[in-house]
Design an enzyme around this catalytic site. Structure first.
Site, PDB file in Angstrom:
ATOM      1  N   CYS A  50       0.817  -1.212   0.000  1.00 58.25           N
ATOM      2  CA  CYS A  50       0.000   0.000   0.000  1.00 58.25           C
ATOM      3  C   CYS A  50       0.850   1.260   0.000  1.00 58.25           C
ATOM      4  CB  CYS A  50      -0.956   0.001   1.191  1.00 58.25           C
ATOM      5  SG  CYS A  50      -0.136   0.010   2.803  1.00 58.25           S
ATOM      6  N   ARG A  52       4.281   1.351  -1.237  1.00 59.33           N
ATOM      7  CA  ARG A  52       5.409   1.370  -2.168  1.00 59.33           C
ATOM      8  C   ARG A  52       5.209   0.372  -3.305  1.00 59.33           C
ATOM      9  NH1 ARG A  52       9.915   1.553   0.394  1.00 59.33           N
ATOM     10  NH2 ARG A  52       8.977   1.881   2.441  1.00 59.33           N
ATOM     11  N   SER A 109       9.990   2.417   6.191  1.00 60.51           N
ATOM     12  CA  SER A 109       8.533   2.340   6.276  1.00 60.51           C
ATOM     13  C   SER A 109       7.927   3.625   6.828  1.00 60.51           C
ATOM     14  CB  SER A 109       8.116   1.166   7.168  1.00 60.51           C
ATOM     15  OG  SER A 109       8.522  -0.063   6.620  1.00 60.51           O
ATOM     16  N   GLU A 114       8.021  -1.277  11.421  1.00 60.99           N
ATOM     17  CA  GLU A 114       6.844  -2.147  11.332  1.00 60.99           C
ATOM     18  C   GLU A 114       7.230  -3.508  10.755  1.00 60.99           C
ATOM     19  OE1 GLU A 114       4.860  -2.983   8.454  1.00 60.99           O
ATOM     20  OE2 GLU A 114       5.664  -1.715   6.863  1.00 60.99           O
ATOM     21  N   GLY A 115       6.560  -4.544  11.240  1.00 58.55           N
ATOM     22  CA  GLY A 115       6.952  -5.904  10.902  1.00 58.55           C
ATOM     23  C   GLY A 115       6.342  -6.446   9.633  1.00 58.55           C
ATOM     24  N   GLN A 116       5.244  -5.860   9.158  1.00 62.57           N
ATOM     25  CA  GLN A 116       4.547  -6.434   8.011  1.00 62.57           C
ATOM     26  C   GLN A 116       5.391  -6.390   6.743  1.00 62.57           C
ATOM     27  OE1 GLN A 116       0.643  -4.831   7.427  1.00 62.57           O
ATOM     28  NE2 GLN A 116       0.082  -6.364   5.903  1.00 62.57           N
ATOM     29  N   ALA A 199     -11.678  -8.926   4.529  1.00 61.89           N
ATOM     30  CA  ALA A 199     -11.383  -9.968   5.517  1.00 61.89           C
ATOM     31  C   ALA A 199      -9.988 -10.551   5.313  1.00 61.89           C
ATOM     32  CB  ALA A 199     -12.434 -11.075   5.441  1.00 61.89           C
ATOM     33  N   ARG A 201      -5.499  -9.919   5.512  1.00 57.65           N
ATOM     34  CA  ARG A 201      -4.508  -9.760   6.578  1.00 57.65           C
ATOM     35  C   ARG A 201      -4.644  -8.411   7.284  1.00 57.65           C
ATOM     36  NH1 ARG A 201       0.393 -11.495   8.418  1.00 57.65           N
ATOM     37  NH2 ARG A 201       1.874  -9.886   9.057  1.00 57.65           N
TER      38      ARG A 201
END
EC number: 1.2.1.70
Length: 438
Positions: A50, A52, A109, A114-116, A199, A201
């Protein structure tokens, strides 16, 4: 050959530009094939999130390769190259390597640490492997990027207490709700009628943080109700209603806070849709989808307060200052990892010479072995022949171990080139076209 990256991010382009370049997973194979179809591109991998879009390539020539990727992005987005170029960044060789390591570590980020993003880099590598767009160079780089991202999070405090896009979205809702009451603080969501559209991640993370921030219940809307129900089952202590997406108008009429996070290519909420509803209270919309799920024209509807991912910066900046020092410490670790990869990359220059040296030694070994065995006569058993052959191979490997290790070891490029030249002259190693790197 050169490693290059071309891309854009929340730092260089607003969401209305980023959404035009987003590459969903269902079109990833086609995009990778298009890139690999260019004669300049030897390997390719795409990171699309979302915040990059980045295309990593192994190219023959950095300028021509980067130009080819820009042309691909222009064709994909429908934007003229001249309009797109101001939003793009391009790095090659050590700058490209360093950038990927920063991305995997979460240092680039919107939400620092952030870990995602690490999961997204893993996914980038998996898709590249599945669609056979990776070769040995990018595969090695992406593998090291993933291990570096893990190492940063385990050896520093960067990941401790880090927020995600989803948690920042929930905090933004709390902040805006507080501001509407004249408060500059985060307030509880217990009195809000909350809905989440999608619905996946990101929606799972939204439910996790909504529960933590006091939401008394949530409506989850999805095209497939069964998927929404599977998501709700993971939150047994949070009252969750699961509804089909066709009930969206009902939720828009009755809910006070709605989060959207779907993979839809076009907005699912716009001014026309909202204007047909009979709302009696204000509505806050927070869209973390890219492409956007909520059209920009909803801002013109009275009583509607809409936000997209770019608005999360207001929340993120409240949490970043304390993490900057940890980020500087993590950068030192990244620098060491980058040097390690570049040393490996430089050592590849020796591979053609090493291969020719091994081939030359193997030819000599095989020829001399055959001569020796022919003199042994028929009484020489098969077992004895195997022992002698193993002996000859062992001698060659012992002889080659020290020079091969020296040629591969980290050293200034001029020193390695001098050593390669000496080896090639001493052993009369002639380069052939197949062994010369482009």
């Amino acid at each position: 050959m050169h490693i290059a990256v071309v891309g854009l991010s929340h730092r260089t382009a607003p969401v209305e530009v980023r959404e035009k370049l987003s590459i969903p997973e269902q079109t990833m194979e086609e995009s990778l094939q298009n890139l690999r179809g260019h004669d300049q591109v030897l390997e390719a991998s795409i990171l699309s999130t979302c915040n990059r879009l980045e295309i990593y390539t192994l190219v023959r020539n950095p300028e021509l390769g980067i130009s080819a990727v820009r042309e691909f992005l222009s064709s994909h987005s429908g934007l003229e190259t001249g309009d797109l170029k101001p939003h793009l960044f391009a790095y090659h060789h050590e700058d490209a390597v360093g950038h990927l390591l920063r991305v995997a570590a979460g240092l680039d980020s919107l939400v620092l640490g952030e870990g995602q993003i690490l999961s997204q880099v893993k996914k980038m590598m998996r898709l590249g492997q599945e669609h056979k767009s990776l070769g040995p160079i990018l595969n090695r780089l992406l593998t090291q990027a993933v291990s570096t991202g893990k190492r940063v999070r385990s050896e520093t405090n960067l990941g401790t207490g880090a927020v995600s896009i989803s948690s920042a979205a929930v905090e933004l809702a709390q902040l805006k709700l507080g501001q509407s009451r004249g408060l500059d603080e985060l307030v509880t969501l217990e009195d809000e009628q909350v809905a989440v559209v999608g619905a996946g991640r990101m929606s799972r993370l939204l439910l996790q943080h909504l529960q933590a921030k006091g939401a008394s219940g949530v409506v989850v809307l999805n095209r497939t109700v069964a998927r929404a129900e599977a998501l709700a089952a993971d939150f047994p202590t949070l009252p969750v209603q699961c509804r089909p997406l066709k009930d969206l108008d009902h939720c828009l009429s009755t809910c006070s806070l709605i989060f959207t996070s779907t993979a839809a290519d076009d907005p699912i909420i716009d001014a026309e849709r909202l204007s047909k509803l009979n709302r009696r209270s204000s509505l806050r919309l927070i869209d973390i989808g890219v492409p956007r799920n909520i059209a920009a024209d909803v801002e013109g509807i009275g009583g509607v307060d809409a936000h997209d991912v770019d608005d999360l910066k207001e929340v993120v900046e409240r949490n970043q200052e304390a993490r900057q020092q940890v980020a500087r410490e993590a950068q030192g670790l990244l620098d060491g990892e980058a040097r390690q990869f570049l040393e490996w990359w430089d050592s590849l220059e020796a591979v053609p010479t090493i291969n020719r040296l091994r081939s030359s030694m193997e030819s000599i070994r095989s020829e001399e072995l055959m001569k020796a065995l022919s003199r042994m006569g028929p009484d020489f058993s098969a077992r004895e022949r195997k022992v002698v052959e193993a002996l000859s191979k062992g001698i060659i490997n012992k002889i080659l171990h020290t020079p091969v290790t020296a040629l591969r070891s980290p050293q200034p490029r001029s020193d390695r080139q001098n050593a390669l030249s000496v080896v090639e002259r001493l052993f009369d190693l002639q380069a052939d076209e197949d062994s010369v790197q482009n």
